[in-house]
Design a protein around this motif. Structure first.
Motif, PDB file in Angstrom:
ATOM      1  N   LYS A   2      12.497 -29.814  34.373  1.00  0.00           N
ATOM      2  CA  LYS A   2      12.105 -28.974  35.493  1.00  0.00           C
ATOM      3  C   LYS A   2      12.563 -29.586  36.820  1.00  0.00           C
ATOM      4  O   LYS A   2      13.015 -28.875  37.714  1.00  0.00           O
ATOM      5  CB  LYS A   2      10.588 -28.800  35.464  1.00  0.00           C
ATOM      6  N   MET A   3      12.474 -30.920  36.926  1.00  0.00           N
ATOM      7  CA  MET A   3      12.873 -31.611  38.141  1.00  0.00           C
ATOM      8  C   MET A   3      14.381 -31.440  38.381  1.00  0.00           C
ATOM      9  O   MET A   3      14.813 -31.227  39.513  1.00  0.00           O
ATOM     10  CB  MET A   3      12.533 -33.095  38.035  1.00  0.00           C
ATOM     11  N   TYR A   4      15.183 -31.497  37.325  1.00  0.00           N
ATOM     12  CA  TYR A   4      16.627 -31.343  37.466  1.00  0.00           C
ATOM     13  C   TYR A   4      16.986 -29.929  37.911  1.00  0.00           C
ATOM     14  O   TYR A   4      17.862 -29.738  38.752  1.00  0.00           O
ATOM     15  CB  TYR A   4      17.336 -31.669  36.150  1.00  0.00           C
ATOM     16  N   LEU A   5      16.313 -28.966  37.334  1.00  0.00           N
ATOM     17  CA  LEU A   5      16.566 -27.570  37.701  1.00  0.00           C
ATOM     18  C   LEU A   5      16.175 -27.323  39.156  1.00  0.00           C
ATOM     19  O   LEU A   5      16.914 -26.675  39.903  1.00  0.00           O
ATOM     20  CB  LEU A   5      15.796 -26.633  36.762  1.00  0.00           C
ATOM     21  N   LEU A   6      15.041 -27.842  39.566  1.00  0.00           N
ATOM     22  CA  LEU A   6      14.600 -27.697  40.953  1.00  0.00           C
ATOM     23  C   LEU A   6      15.601 -28.346  41.904  1.00  0.00           C
ATOM     24  O   LEU A   6      15.952 -27.776  42.938  1.00  0.00           O
ATOM     25  CB  LEU A   6      13.209 -28.301  41.138  1.00  0.00           C
ATOM     26  N   SER A   7      16.081 -29.530  41.554  1.00  0.00           N
ATOM     27  CA  SER A   7      17.063 -30.225  42.379  1.00  0.00           C
ATOM     28  C   SER A   7      18.343 -29.404  42.506  1.00  0.00           C
ATOM     29  O   SER A   7      18.915 -29.290  43.592  1.00  0.00           O
ATOM     30  CB  SER A   7      17.364 -31.589  41.769  1.00  0.00           C
ATOM     31  N   VAL A   9      18.652 -26.109  42.172  1.00  0.00           N
ATOM     32  CA  VAL A   9      18.368 -24.902  42.953  1.00  0.00           C
ATOM     33  C   VAL A   9      18.313 -25.235  44.450  1.00  0.00           C
ATOM     34  O   VAL A   9      18.891 -24.521  45.269  1.00  0.00           O
ATOM     35  CB  VAL A   9      17.061 -24.230  42.481  1.00  0.00           C
ATOM     36  N   VAL A  10      17.650 -26.318  44.802  1.00  0.00           N
ATOM     37  CA  VAL A  10      17.560 -26.712  46.213  1.00  0.00           C
ATOM     38  C   VAL A  10      18.955 -27.051  46.736  1.00  0.00           C
ATOM     39  O   VAL A  10      19.322 -26.669  47.850  1.00  0.00           O
ATOM     40  CB  VAL A  10      16.584 -27.892  46.398  1.00  0.00           C
ATOM     41  N   GLY A  11      19.748 -27.759  45.938  1.00  0.00           N
ATOM     42  CA  GLY A  11      21.117 -28.086  46.344  1.00  0.00           C
ATOM     43  C   GLY A  11      21.952 -26.843  46.570  1.00  0.00           C
ATOM     44  O   GLY A  11      22.713 -26.758  47.546  1.00  0.00           O
ATOM     45  N   LEU A  12      21.821 -25.870  45.685  1.00  0.00           N
ATOM     46  CA  LEU A  12      22.547 -24.613  45.857  1.00  0.00           C
ATOM     47  C   LEU A  12      22.108 -23.895  47.130  1.00  0.00           C
ATOM     48  O   LEU A  12      22.926 -23.370  47.881  1.00  0.00           O
ATOM     49  CB  LEU A  12      22.332 -23.706  44.640  1.00  0.00           C
ATOM     50  N   PHE A  13      20.797 -23.887  47.370  1.00  0.00           N
ATOM     51  CA  PHE A  13      20.266 -23.243  48.569  1.00  0.00           C
ATOM     52  C   PHE A  13      20.816 -23.903  49.834  1.00  0.00           C
ATOM     53  O   PHE A  13      21.240 -23.225  50.768  1.00  0.00           O
ATOM     54  CB  PHE A  13      18.737 -23.283  48.566  1.00  0.00           C
ATOM     55  N   VAL A  14      20.830 -25.215  49.858  1.00  0.00           N
ATOM     56  CA  VAL A  14      21.346 -25.933  51.027  1.00  0.00           C
ATOM     57  C   VAL A  14      22.840 -25.656  51.200  1.00  0.00           C
ATOM     58  O   VAL A  14      23.316 -25.459  52.320  1.00  0.00           O
ATOM     59  CB  VAL A  14      21.067 -27.442  50.910  1.00  0.00           C
ATOM     60  N   GLY A  15      23.584 -25.618  50.090  1.00  0.00           N
ATOM     61  CA  GLY A  15      25.011 -25.298  50.174  1.00  0.00           C
ATOM     62  C   GLY A  15      25.257 -23.917  50.750  1.00  0.00           C
ATOM     63  O   GLY A  15      26.148 -23.725  51.589  1.00  0.00           O
ATOM     64  N   ILE A  16      24.467 -22.951  50.317  1.00  0.00           N
ATOM     65  CA  ILE A  16      24.589 -21.585  50.850  1.00  0.00           C
ATOM     66  C   ILE A  16      24.223 -21.563  52.328  1.00  0.00           C
ATOM     67  O   ILE A  16      24.895 -20.935  53.144  1.00  0.00           O
ATOM     68  CB  ILE A  16      23.702 -20.613  50.041  1.00  0.00           C
ATOM     69  N   LEU A  17      23.165 -22.282  52.682  1.00  0.00           N
ATOM     70  CA  LEU A  17      22.750 -22.352  54.081  1.00  0.00           C
ATOM     71  C   LEU A  17      23.842 -22.981  54.947  1.00  0.00           C
ATOM     72  O   LEU A  17      24.145 -22.484  56.044  1.00  0.00           O
ATOM     73  CB  LEU A  17      21.449 -23.148  54.198  1.00  0.00           C
ATOM     74  N   TYR A  18      24.453 -24.066  54.467  1.00  0.00           N
ATOM     75  CA  TYR A  18      25.563 -24.691  55.202  1.00  0.00           C
ATOM     76  C   TYR A  18      26.690 -23.687  55.408  1.00  0.00           C
ATOM     77  O   TYR A  18      27.273 -23.614  56.478  1.00  0.00           O
ATOM     78  CB  TYR A  18      26.100 -25.899  54.444  1.00  0.00           C
ATOM     79  N   TYR A  19      27.005 -22.920  54.362  1.00  0.00           N
ATOM     80  CA  TYR A  19      28.084 -21.937  54.465  1.00  0.00           C
ATOM     81  C   TYR A  19      27.744 -20.853  55.489  1.00  0.00           C
ATOM     82  O   TYR A  19      28.568 -20.503  56.328  1.00  0.00           O
ATOM     83  CB  TYR A  19      28.354 -21.305  53.098  1.00  0.00           C
ATOM     84  N   LEU A  20      26.535 -20.333  55.414  1.00  0.00           N
ATOM     85  CA  LEU A  20      26.130 -19.255  56.328  1.00  0.00           C
ATOM     86  C   LEU A  20      26.099 -19.720  57.786  1.00  0.00           C
ATOM     87  O   LEU A  20      26.403 -18.952  58.690  1.00  0.00           O
ATOM     88  CB  LEU A  20      24.766 -18.701  55.917  1.00  0.00           C
ATOM     89  N   LEU A  21      25.717 -20.961  58.003  1.00  0.00           N
ATOM     90  CA  LEU A  21      25.659 -21.499  59.364  1.00  0.00           C
ATOM     91  C   LEU A  21      26.996 -22.087  59.807  1.00  0.00           C
ATOM     92  O   LEU A  21      27.115 -22.580  60.931  1.00  0.00           O
ATOM     93  CB  LEU A  21      24.568 -22.580  59.460  1.00  0.00           C
ATOM     94  N   ASP A  22      27.992 -22.061  58.911  1.00  0.00           N
ATOM     95  CA  ASP A  22      29.320 -22.623  59.171  1.00  0.00           C
ATOM     96  C   ASP A  22      29.232 -24.089  59.583  1.00  0.00           C
ATOM     97  O   ASP A  22      29.837 -24.532  60.561  1.00  0.00           O
ATOM     98  CB  ASP A  22      30.061 -21.796  60.229  1.00  0.00           C
ATOM     99  N   VAL A  23      28.433 -24.841  58.845  1.00  0.00           N
ATOM    100  CA  VAL A  23      28.242 -26.270  59.086  1.00  0.00           C
ATOM    101  C   VAL A  23      28.979 -27.029  57.989  1.00  0.00           C
ATOM    102  O   VAL A  23      28.930 -26.655  56.823  1.00  0.00           O
ATOM    103  CB  VAL A  23      26.734 -26.630  59.042  1.00  0.00           C
TER     104      VAL A  23
END
Length: 54
Positions: A2-7, A9-23
Motif C-alpha cells: 500500500k505504501m508503494y502504491l501511495l508513493s 500515486v503521489v509522485g504521479l500527482f506531483v509530476g502532473i502538477l509540475y507539467y500544468l504549472l510549467d515548472v
C-alpha cells in the motif's frame, strides 16, 4: 504494498502538477533517482551494521 502504491500515486500527482504549472523538475531524473537510491541505502546502513556487530 500500500505504501508503494501511495508513493507512486503521489509522485504521479506531483509530476502532473509540475507539467500544468510549467515548472521544471528540481533535479534531472537520473540525478534524482541516484539521490533516492542513496537515501534507501543510507536508511538500511545502520541496521545492517547492527546485525553484523551482533
Amino acid at each position: 504494498m500500500k505504501m508503494y502504491l501511495l508513493s507512486l500515486v503521489v509522485g504521479l500527482f506531483v509530476g502532473i502538477l509540475y507539467y500544468l504549472l510549467d515548472v521544471k523538475s528540481p533535479a534531472p531524473p537520473l540525478v534524482a533517482l541516484l539521490g533516492l537510491l542513496g537515501m534507501v541505502i543510507g536508511e538500511q546502513f545502520i541496521p545492517a551494521i547492527k546485525i553484523l556487530i551482533k
